[in-house]
Design an enzyme around this catalytic site. Structure first.
Site, short mmCIF file in Angstrom:
data_model
loop_
_atom_site.label_atom_id
_atom_site.label_comp_id
_atom_site.label_asym_id
_atom_site.label_seq_id
_atom_site.Cartn_x
_atom_site.Cartn_y
_atom_site.Cartn_z
N ILE A 42 42.83 38.91 43.57
CA ILE A 42 41.50 39.27 43.06
C ILE A 42 40.64 39.95 44.13
O ILE A 42 39.72 40.70 43.80
CB ILE A 42 40.81 38.01 42.48
CG1 ILE A 42 39.79 38.37 41.43
CG2 ILE A 42 40.23 37.14 43.57
CD1 ILE A 42 39.34 37.18 40.59
N HIS B 209 52.26 30.54 47.67
CA HIS B 209 52.22 31.93 47.22
C HIS B 209 52.61 32.86 48.35
O HIS B 209 52.28 32.61 49.50
CB HIS B 209 50.85 32.30 46.66
CG HIS B 209 49.69 32.00 47.57
ND1 HIS B 209 49.18 30.72 47.72
CD2 HIS B 209 48.96 32.79 48.39
CE1 HIS B 209 48.19 30.74 48.58
NE2 HIS B 209 48.03 31.99 49.02
P1 AMP Z 1 45.47 32.10 50.86
O1 AMP Z 1 44.33 32.22 51.82
O2 AMP Z 1 46.80 32.56 51.43
O3 AMP Z 1 45.54 30.73 50.22
O4 AMP Z 1 45.19 33.17 49.74
C1 AMP Z 1 44.63 32.87 48.50
C2 AMP Z 1 44.45 34.21 47.81
O5 AMP Z 1 44.22 33.95 46.45
C3 AMP Z 1 43.27 35.03 48.33
O6 AMP Z 1 43.74 36.29 48.81
C4 AMP Z 1 42.38 35.19 47.09
O7 AMP Z 1 41.78 36.45 47.00
C5 AMP Z 1 43.36 34.94 45.96
N1 AMP Z 1 42.76 34.42 44.74
C6 AMP Z 1 41.93 33.35 44.60
N2 AMP Z 1 41.60 33.17 43.31
C7 AMP Z 1 42.25 34.15 42.61
C8 AMP Z 1 42.31 34.49 41.23
N3 AMP Z 1 41.64 33.80 40.28
N4 AMP Z 1 43.04 35.55 40.87
C9 AMP Z 1 43.73 36.25 41.80
N5 AMP Z 1 43.72 35.97 43.11
C10 AMP Z 1 42.98 34.93 43.52
#
Ligand code: AMP
Ligand code: ZN
Length: 124
Positions: free
Chosen positions: A39, A111
């Protein structure tokens, strides 16, 4: 009544995305894997690959997960190309798996970030 802990599977934002309960821009889906755009993209292409099963992070990965993680890794180049990453070696892509607080992890459902496309990027 007490609230469930933030990282419990029942309260996990990525479990809800994989289940279609929270909207996302879907890139790919099969029985075990869900892929969707980040996002807040860091790069022209930035998607997240998740297992549908709730594994909190790489720290909980066990030998039984090897085939699943292998499938995710093997799927990444195909999706990267389909999403617009330029061909290797001039193009390419970056794969990142943040693990735990000191590892920069914010969402505690395993992820793989896949980022690519022409430079400059916002980050990374
Ligand atoms: P991390 O810091 O590796 O846990 O990354 C989490 C990622 O999830 C970040 O890059 C956010 O931008 C992404 N993220 C959080 N909420 C959403 C969502 N609803 N849809 C898509 N990406 C998301
Ligand atoms: Zn989850």
């Amino acid at each position: 009544m007490s609230q469930p802990p933030v990282h419990a599977p029942g309260n996990c934002i990525f479990c809800k995305i994989a289940a279609g309960q929270i909207p996302s821009r879907k890139v790919y889906e099969d029985e075990e894997i869900f892929v969707f755009d980040d996002i807040h993209p860091w790069a022209p292409v930035h998607f997240l690959m998740i297992p549908k099963v709730h594994i909190p992070s790489m720290a909980q990965v066990e030998p039984a997960h090897a085939a699943l993680l292998g499938r995710m890794m093997a799927l990444a180049p195909r999706l990267a190309a389909e999403q617009g990453c330029n061909p290797y070696p001039e193009g390419g892509f970056r794969m990142v798996v943040n693990t735990g607080t000191e590892g920069g992890q914010e969402v505690h459902h395993l992820h793989i970030h896949v980022m690519g496309g022409p430079r400059p990027w916002l980050k990374g």
